[in-house]
Design an enzyme around this catalytic site. Structure first.
Site, short mmCIF file in Angstrom:
data_model
loop_
_atom_site.label_atom_id
_atom_site.label_comp_id
_atom_site.label_asym_id
_atom_site.label_seq_id
_atom_site.Cartn_x
_atom_site.Cartn_y
_atom_site.Cartn_z
N ASP A 15 0.79 -1.22 0.00
CA ASP A 15 0.00 0.00 0.00
C ASP A 15 0.82 1.28 0.00
O ASP A 15 0.30 2.34 0.23
CB ASP A 15 -0.94 0.01 1.22
CG ASP A 15 -0.23 -0.43 2.47
OD1 ASP A 15 0.90 0.03 2.70
OD2 ASP A 15 -0.79 -1.25 3.21
N CYS A 16 2.14 1.17 -0.23
CA CYS A 16 2.92 2.40 -0.31
C CYS A 16 4.01 2.23 -1.35
O CYS A 16 4.35 1.11 -1.74
CB CYS A 16 3.52 2.79 1.04
SG CYS A 16 4.85 1.71 1.58
N CYS A 19 6.96 0.01 -0.48
CA CYS A 19 6.65 -1.42 -0.64
C CYS A 19 6.87 -1.83 -2.09
O CYS A 19 7.46 -2.87 -2.38
CB CYS A 19 5.19 -1.71 -0.28
SG CYS A 19 4.70 -1.24 1.38
N CYS A 367 13.12 7.70 8.11
CA CYS A 367 12.33 6.81 7.26
C CYS A 367 11.72 7.61 6.11
O CYS A 367 11.07 8.63 6.35
CB CYS A 367 11.22 6.14 8.07
SG CYS A 367 11.83 4.92 9.25
N CYS A 369 9.26 6.95 3.97
CA CYS A 369 7.93 6.56 3.47
C CYS A 369 7.07 7.74 3.04
O CYS A 369 6.51 7.75 1.95
CB CYS A 369 7.19 5.75 4.54
SG CYS A 369 7.23 3.99 4.23
N ASP A 411 -9.33 21.25 -32.74
CA ASP A 411 -9.86 20.97 -34.07
C ASP A 411 -11.29 21.54 -34.08
O ASP A 411 -11.88 21.77 -33.02
CB ASP A 411 -9.87 19.46 -34.30
CG ASP A 411 -10.47 19.10 -35.64
OD1 ASP A 411 -10.10 19.74 -36.64
OD2 ASP A 411 -11.32 18.20 -35.69
N THR A 413 -14.28 20.52 -36.47
CA THR A 413 -15.37 19.58 -36.72
C THR A 413 -15.32 18.41 -35.73
O THR A 413 -14.32 17.71 -35.64
CB THR A 413 -15.30 19.05 -38.16
OG1 THR A 413 -15.28 20.15 -39.06
CG2 THR A 413 -16.50 18.17 -38.47
N ASP A 607 -11.27 15.09 -32.20
CA ASP A 607 -12.31 14.06 -32.02
C ASP A 607 -11.73 12.66 -32.10
O ASP A 607 -12.46 11.68 -31.98
CB ASP A 607 -13.44 14.25 -33.04
CG ASP A 607 -12.96 14.13 -34.49
OD1 ASP A 607 -11.78 13.75 -34.69
OD2 ASP A 607 -13.75 14.42 -35.39
N ASP A 693 7.59 10.01 11.00
CA ASP A 693 7.40 9.33 9.72
C ASP A 693 5.98 8.80 9.58
O ASP A 693 5.28 9.10 8.61
CB ASP A 693 8.38 8.16 9.56
CG ASP A 693 8.21 7.52 8.19
OD1 ASP A 693 8.54 8.17 7.19
OD2 ASP A 693 7.70 6.39 8.13
#
Length: 714
Positions: A15-16, A19, A367, A369, A411, A413, A607, A693
């Site tokens: 989750d970080c 990691c 740290c 993180c 653009d 058109t 487009d 941290d």
């Protein structure tokens, strides 16, 4: 040698960003592994693997050794890689309180509480109780630190924390050591919860697609089946209140559909027979029969999810810089902490206990993180917030660049106009009007260009007999040529007709008159003879003027680049009050964009049908295509709700994200600087140092999550 296979693996508890770096470093060392991408935002590891050299089980085993849990999509067990084609499943089957990090936090908290109770009952044994609590609590983190060191990542946050905790036990500060491990475990758990919140935007998209569908059987019966079982060509029934189970086309019925899951536009859209519908759209009032055009794994929402996941894996320039900085910063921080612990006692008569304690506190403060996660957390939230509002951005680099854009080219058109021009005049210069229109329609029948589609539609509305045409070829920006039974016919611009030498003075006068009315004129040529002229007019998008004003409010200059005639372009530009250049061939558009890029980043909006070269040349290409394949695949960003104001919203989102990144970096570095000074002055304890941290990481993540509620104020 076997061809490398593409694999993806969900990793629970990743989750970080630190990691992700640790996992990437460890996997890189395996033979036969290439193209590794680790996405902490979505919890995904993707790579290419030569299975003759390394087995999928080896990847899973290495991930496990680092203390993470590999989970196959849709399963609750671990240890399997799965092919990209297996689809999307962002629910790993366990709530945050059931995960490894929650268990570690609870156990370390329990051990700390028991040690505290024991020291209260037996004060003389306080040191022993806290030493046991600290030693047992730090063991799982030490195992991860050792595994990381053996697999090529020696300077992990677990290493810093383990060294600090063990050092504190050795110098007799076991109570603080136990508190440090407990606070670290709680901090990791909070990161895990915050990361889960960040992924919620993508999970919400997945949950918008219904799990079941009402499929018609050949004998006319209704059969309820899983939506993933739908095949292209199946016919499903969508009742009022139902969600469309996959992308398709209405073959019977009419209704209003809420397409906000795909486009972010909450106003329902009227749909009739022949209209395309998107997975997850809500049918408001009429019974619809829909022919499926895409399977569940390939529908618009699935592709949006895939593109957002890929975008999160594409690191922004700021994130790449911080990753490089952190890889050098951590070992340098360990050296500084060691010097703080050793130099004052050795050379200045300091007390060993005091300075070792301060060195350990510095180690915890160091740290990285919070610093490493500061950018990717904001980028991931920005991308998810955009996807919710129908603003699709394919990567952190594009998201960052949009915030620096000072000029936006449009653009005409299909971008500033609706893109559905209608034939207003047919002028026959040789023969009959219907014959001119029928031959033009024959040439344009296979075209996807809005002008070609309008010509074919006009011929069909007049019930004309459109002849067969063969071997149609297009010259970009000039003409389309095909062979009819009585010879070759060209449908092209007045410039093409001029170059072909078929325009006389009467034809030029007529073209000038039509163009002065803001119409686009095409010429129809057979052999060396001008058969006639067809004039077409398009209407401006309702929000085009508002979109230009909002860009100007942001300090961004809009301008128009079009291949259309100067008079038609001038009529549109006058209404929108913007500069323009007209009658541009594709190479002239590219030259103009390249010239503008010399003065700063330029966005180009088209487009997505005939603007691919211009979109790819600009600093950021933005496609407007209402969820079409081209809009999703051509450019770095796409506005799925087909509204011009979406361009200003993209820029506002980018600027909000860049501001969030600056705030995060300030929080991460500022807290560390404050705590470093207080530590050197002896004012910071170890448990306060870990907050420098852990606290910063939680603050940075929470700040990034604010972007999920982004509402463009433009």
């Amino acid at each position: 040698m076997a061809t490398p296979t593409s694999y993806r693996l969900h990793i629970a508890d990743m989750d970080c960003a630190s990691c992700a770096i640790k996992i990437e470093t460890a996997i890189k060392r395996l033979p036969g592994v290439s193209d590794i991408e680790v996405n902490a935002g979505s919890g995904l590891l993707s790579l290419k693997l030569d299975e003759d050299r390394t087995q999928p089980s080896d990847i899973a085993a290495r991930v496990k050794a680092l203390g993470y849990k590999p989970v196959e999509a849709g399963e609750g067990h671990s240890g399997h890689l799965h092919s990209h084609a297996h689809g999307h499943d962002h629910d790993h089957g366990e709530a945050w309180w059931q995960g490894t990090k929650a268990i570690l936090a609870a156990l370390s908290g329990l051990l700390f509480a028991l040690a505290f109770a024991g020291s209260y009952l037996f004060p003389e044994q306080e040191g022993l109780f806290f030493t046991i609590a600290a030693a047992l609590s730090v063991l799982p983190f030490m195992r991860r630190a050792v595994a990381g060191a053996m697999l090529g990542a020696p300077f992990s946050i677990e290493t810093l924390m383990s060294v600090a905790a063990i050092g504190a036990i050795i110098i007799g500060e076991s109570a603080e050591a136990a508190a440090v491990v407990f606070l670290f475990a709680v901090g990791e758990l909070l990161e895990n919860v915050a990361a889960g919140r960040a992924r919620a935007g993508i999970k919400a998209l997945v949950n918008l697609v219904p799990r079941t569908a009402r499929r018609e059987t050949p004998d006319g019966q209704i059969q309820e089946i899983a939506a993933v079982e739908l095949a292209v060509g199946d016919v499903v029934q969508v009742r009022p209140g139902d969600r469309v189970p996959s992308d398709g086309e209405i073959i019977e019925g009419r209704s209003q559909l809420d397409e906000s899951p795909v486009t972010g536009e909450s106003v329902p859209v009227a749909k009739d027979v022949g209209a395309a519908v998107y997975a997850g759209s809500v049918n408001s009032d009429g019974l619809l029969r829909v022919r499926i055009t895409r399977t569940a794994a390939d529908n618009t929402i699935a592709r949006i999810i895939h593109l957002v996941e890929e975008a999160q894996q594409t690191k922004a320039p700021t994130a790449r810089f911080i990753d490089r900085f952190a890889s050098r910063y951590t070992p340098a921080a360990m050296v500084v902490a060691a010097l703080i612990a050793i130099v004052p006692p050795l050379f200045f008569g300091g007390t060993w206990h005091v300075w070792i304690y301060r060195g350990l506190a510095t180690l915890l403060i160091a740290c990285p993180c919070a610093m490493v996660i500061s950018t990717p957390a904001a980028i991931a939230s920005g991308l998810a917030a955009g996807a919710r509002r129908g603003l699709l951005i394919k990567g952190g680099a594009a998201l960052e660049t949009l915030g620096h854009v000072k000029t936006v080219g449009f653009d005409k058109t299909g971008t500033l106009t609706i893109g559905k021009p209608q034939v207003t005049d047919v002028v026959a210069l040789a023969g009959l009007e219907d014959a001119v229109l029928a031959k033009a329609a024959a040439v344009e029948r296979g075209s996807s260009h809005p002008l070609g589609l309008a010509i074919v539609q006009a011929a069909e509305q007049r019930n004309l007999d459109i002849p067969n045409a063969f071997g149609a070829t297009a010259t970009a920006g000039k003409s389309v040529r095909a062979r009819l039974r009585d010879g070759f016919v060209d449908v092209g611009s007045p410039r093409f007709a001029e170059e072909a030498g078929v325009l006389d003075e009467a034809a030029r006068v007529k073209i000038d008159a039509l163009e002065s009315e803001g119409k686009t004129v095409v010429t129809v040529i057979s052999g060396n003879k001008l058969l006639g002229l067809i004039a077409l007019a398009d209407t401006l998008r309702d929000d085009a003027a508002d979109g230009m004003q909002k860009l100007q409010n942001l300090g961004v200059k809009p301008f128009m680049l079009t291949g259309d005639n100067a008079r038609a372009a001038k009529a549109v530009a006058a209404r929108l009050r913007l500069d323009f250049e007209a009658e541009l061939l594709p190479e002239a558009k590219l030259a103009k964009i390249n010239a503008l890029k010399e003065r700063g980043p330029v966005a180009m909006v088209g487009d997505g049908i005939n603007d691919a070269p211009a979109l790819s040349t600009a600093s950021v290409g933005v496609a407007m295509g209402g969820g079409t394949d081209v809009a999703l695949e051509t450019a770095e960003a796409a506005i799925l709700k087909d509204r011009v104001v979406g361009v200003a919203e993209l820029i506002a989102l980018s600027r909000a994200t860049l501001g969030n990144i600056r705030q995060n970096v300030t929080i991460a570095i500022g807290l560390k600087a404050i705590f470093l000074v207080t530590t050197l002055l002896g004012m910071t304890s170890l448990w306060m140092a870990i907050l420098a941290d852990t606290g910063a990481t939680v603050l940075v993540t929470a700040n990034a999550l604010r972007l999920l509620a982004f509402r463009p104020k433009v």
